[in-house]
Scaffold this active site. Structure first.
Site, short mmCIF file in Angstrom:
data_model
loop_
_atom_site.label_atom_id
_atom_site.label_comp_id
_atom_site.label_asym_id
_atom_site.label_seq_id
_atom_site.Cartn_x
_atom_site.Cartn_y
_atom_site.Cartn_z
N HIS A 219 -20.13 -14.80 -9.22
CA HIS A 219 -20.54 -13.68 -8.36
C HIS A 219 -19.40 -13.34 -7.40
O HIS A 219 -18.57 -14.19 -7.07
CB HIS A 219 -21.78 -14.10 -7.57
CG HIS A 219 -22.56 -12.99 -6.96
ND1 HIS A 219 -22.07 -12.21 -5.92
CD2 HIS A 219 -23.80 -12.51 -7.24
CE1 HIS A 219 -22.98 -11.32 -5.58
NE2 HIS A 219 -24.04 -11.47 -6.36
N ASP B 299 -23.72 -17.36 -12.39
CA ASP B 299 -24.10 -16.15 -11.67
C ASP B 299 -23.20 -14.98 -12.07
O ASP B 299 -21.99 -15.03 -11.86
CB ASP B 299 -23.98 -16.40 -10.17
CG ASP B 299 -24.79 -15.44 -9.33
OD1 ASP B 299 -25.17 -14.38 -9.85
OD2 ASP B 299 -25.06 -15.75 -8.16
N LYS C 297 -26.88 -22.20 -5.62
CA LYS C 297 -27.49 -21.01 -5.03
C LYS C 297 -29.01 -21.00 -5.24
O LYS C 297 -29.49 -21.08 -6.37
CB LYS C 297 -26.85 -19.77 -5.66
CG LYS C 297 -27.50 -18.46 -5.30
CD LYS C 297 -26.75 -17.30 -5.97
CE LYS C 297 -27.50 -15.99 -5.85
NZ LYS C 297 -26.75 -14.87 -6.47
N LYS D 248 -25.06 -5.53 -15.25
CA LYS D 248 -25.99 -6.14 -14.31
C LYS D 248 -26.82 -5.07 -13.60
O LYS D 248 -26.32 -4.01 -13.25
CB LYS D 248 -25.21 -6.94 -13.26
CG LYS D 248 -26.05 -7.47 -12.12
CD LYS D 248 -25.20 -8.16 -11.07
CE LYS D 248 -26.06 -8.63 -9.89
NZ LYS D 248 -25.28 -9.37 -8.88
N ASN E 268 -27.90 -13.13 -15.31
CA ASN E 268 -28.03 -11.71 -15.63
C ASN E 268 -26.72 -11.25 -16.25
O ASN E 268 -25.77 -12.03 -16.37
CB ASN E 268 -28.38 -10.87 -14.39
CG ASN E 268 -27.57 -11.19 -13.17
OD1 ASN E 268 -28.10 -11.68 -12.17
ND2 ASN E 268 -26.27 -10.91 -13.21
N CYS F 169 -30.47 -11.35 -9.75
CA CYS F 169 -30.53 -12.76 -9.36
C CYS F 169 -31.93 -13.33 -9.15
O CYS F 169 -32.37 -14.23 -9.87
CB CYS F 169 -29.71 -12.97 -8.08
SG CYS F 169 -27.97 -12.50 -8.23
N HIS G 200 -31.57 -18.51 -3.47
CA HIS G 200 -31.92 -17.09 -3.53
C HIS G 200 -33.38 -16.84 -3.89
O HIS G 200 -33.72 -15.89 -4.60
CB HIS G 200 -31.00 -16.34 -4.51
CG HIS G 200 -30.86 -14.89 -4.13
ND1 HIS G 200 -30.19 -13.97 -4.92
CD2 HIS G 200 -31.28 -14.19 -3.06
CE1 HIS G 200 -30.20 -12.79 -4.36
NE2 HIS G 200 -30.88 -12.90 -3.21
#
Length: 573
Positions: free
Chosen positions: A242, A58, A150, A318, A301, A96, A152
């Site tokens: 992240h 991430d 994760k 990003k 990303n 994300c 999301h």
């Protein structure tokens, strides 16, 4: 006031930043195994469907891996990539939810209604329930499927949860970012809740464990309890790297010479994640999976440059459609690859993993219509030409329209105020507002956060809404050819028109107050029943939390950094 100097690194010093002497074959601090299972790999055999391990990180920047010349130590990733196939023409999405949705459906955002922003914690929204997901197709092919990390992709209904979308087991977070130790997530002042789940239950008992450690250990336990004679798919979606920038002290200590505090913490998180991957690889060998396995590594990303990440020498960061936002780190490591130890320049997109992995699993794709991905395994394994010739990066009709865009600038066929981007062959077109467009060298200054970048600022283009690049000859997007090649611009605009005709309406509902964790026992989780619509009227009382939580400390910090970043941006403009 102390005066700090910009520290220069030669390429040699960057490549020899200490990790070349590491023994990647020994378990690191994340390991929960003690004996040496490493044996000489047997010749690859494809007599059984392979075990598939998909690792997604991430916000890891393009520059933030050892083999891209980084000052961050990633010996495991470097070794796995060197022995496999590096994907150097590999594309992801700039944020994300879009990357994750395209991975798990094999479809562009415009074909799932998720073409705008991310799924927010309080939105009654999730990956469309009519989509047949990658793990569901693998289940059909006889695979045991597991997710760690994760999600999301929405959770407002139970039908949206990972265990309802094809995964046999799940340990991880449902929202976009949580504290690495406490698993608190705040979606605004006073809107805080706990977010770590085991299956469909809140995992209160796991609080206090650093997520990168926790997730690697869970993968090892899954492998230990499963039979290598039966195919398994594990989707490891690390929270790392992240924000918030949190890492065990022993990893930060390795980077104590880094003057920039954010970069130091970020580097520590990357190295910790690298060791987690080492221990996953170790477990694959220990429990007998490795010889018939395929490991895919991908970022989701580009890196967030004001949070320690670096996409150098690419443009942007990003959240943008410049290469720094959408060009990803990717590689495949497997004993089953026919042509190993090489770099592939075949065009690959994150949607391609769906048909590629289902095909590897000998699954059935004949009943799946409308995929945007391609089976790229022959390109990866054998070095054949990629079947992909173009990528729709996105069309987002809700994003702020560019002030100077118009239908006239788009030859009467496309409103160039609309944010969109597409690559066809060697050409890349951007319209509307592509996002922050500077080139940002690796952060080496110690002043945080005001003057830590040696920016190459964009001096033109502020009144533009169309950009064209020959991305093969100019991967750093320094030479805009839109005025010299209007014929190419028109051709690519026609491709945008074509794709836009196939787009479904955007799914981006208003936030629902019923999602507040105080109404759900103090944790983020499903709040709507199967029959509930997206509208809700009051009348709910907060539920008593099973586990009384302390006030979310990171809310104030996030608010502080949002205000600080706004001030910095205004000072630069």
């Amino acid at each position: 006031m102390a005066v700090y100097a910009l520290t220069g690194f030669s390429l040699v010093s960057l490549l020899s930043f200490g990790y070349l002497s590491w023994d990647w074959m020994k378990p690191g601090l994340v390991a929960d195994v003690a004996t040496d299972p490493m044996e000489k790999s047997l010749p690859p055999t494809f007599t059984r469907p392979p075990h598939i391990i998909f690792i997604l990180t991430d916000d890891q920047g393009y520059h933030d891996i050892g083999y891209h010349g980084s000052d961050i130590q990633t010996p495991t990733l470097d070794r796995l990539a060197a022995e496999g196939v590096k994907l150097e023409n590999y594309y992801i999405q700039p944020i994300c939810t879009p990357s994750r949705s395209q991975l798990i459906t094999g479809r562009y955002q415009i074909h799932t209604g998720l073409q705008h922003s991310i799924i927010r914690p309080r939105q009654p929204n999730c990956l469309p329930l009519d989509q047949v997901t990658l793990p569901q197709k693998l289940q059909e092919a006889g695979y045991s499927t597991h997710m760690v990390g994760k999600w999301h992709l929405g959770f407002y209904k139970k039908e949206c949860l990972p265990t309802r979308r094809g995964f046999d087991t799940f340990l991880g977070s449902l929202t976009g970012n949580v504290d690495y130790y406490t698993y608190d997530n705040c979606d605004g002042p006073g809107i805080c809740g706990y977010d770590l789940h085991e299956g469909e239950d809140v995992a209160w008992d796991q609080s206090g464990k650093y997520s990168t450690f926790l997730y690697a250990q869970r993968v090892s336990k899954i492998l230990a309890s499963h039979s290598p004679k039966e195919p398994i798919f594990i989707y490891v979606a690390f929270q790392a790297v992240h924000t918030p920038l949190q890492s065990p002290k022993e990893y930060i200590y390795r980077y104590r010479s880094m003057g920039n505090v954010a970069r130091r913490k970020y580097a520590a998180m990357v190295t910790c994640m690298d060791e987690a991957v080492k221990n996953i690889t170790w477990a694959l060998k220990k429990y007998g999976y490795y010889d018939n396995s395929v490991i895919v590594f991908s970022t989701d990303n580009g890196g967030q440059t004001f949070s320690g990440g670096s996409n150098w020498p690419l443009r942007g960061r990003k959240g943008t459609y410049w290469e720094g936002g959408v060009r990803g780190i990717g590689f495949v490591h497997s004993p089953l690859i026919k042509r190993k130890r090489r770099t592939s320049w075949a065009l690959v997109h994150i949607t391609d993993w769906y048909p590629t992995l289902v095909s590897l699993a000998r699954g059935n794709l004949s009943n799946v219509q409308g995929l945007d991905g391609y089976n790229v395994w022959p390109a990866i394994s054998e070095g054949k030409e990629s079947p992909r010739t173009e990528i729709l990066h996105n069309i987002d009709p809700l994003y702020n329209h560019a002030k100077y865009g118009s239908l006239e600038d788009g030859f009467g066929i496309w409103n160039t105020a609309v944010q969109a981007s597409i690559r066809v062959g060697e050409w890349k077109l951007l319209t509307g507002d592509p996002g922050y467009s500077d080139w940002i060298p690796p952060q080496t200054l110690t002043n945080f956060p005001g003057s830590w970048w040696n920016l190459e600022r964009l001096t033109d283009g502020l009144k533009k809404s169309v950009w064209l690049f020959n991305i093969t000859a100019d991967p750093y997007e320094r030479y805009d050819l839109s005025e010299q090649r209007p014929d190419v611009v028109r051709t690519l605009l026609m491709r945008l028109v074509h794709y836009n005709r196939t787009a479904i309406p955007v799914r981006y509902p208003a936030e629902n107050p019923r999602a507040h964790p105080d109404f759900n026992g103090g944790a983020w989780g499903p709040w709507a029943s199967e029959d509930d619509g997206e509208e809700w009227e009051g009348g709910w009382e907060p539920l008593k939390s099973r586990n009384k939580k302390k006030k979310c400390k990171i809310c104030k910090l996030r608010s502080f950094f949002r205000k600080l970043n706004t001030r910095l941006m205004s000072n630069r403009i």
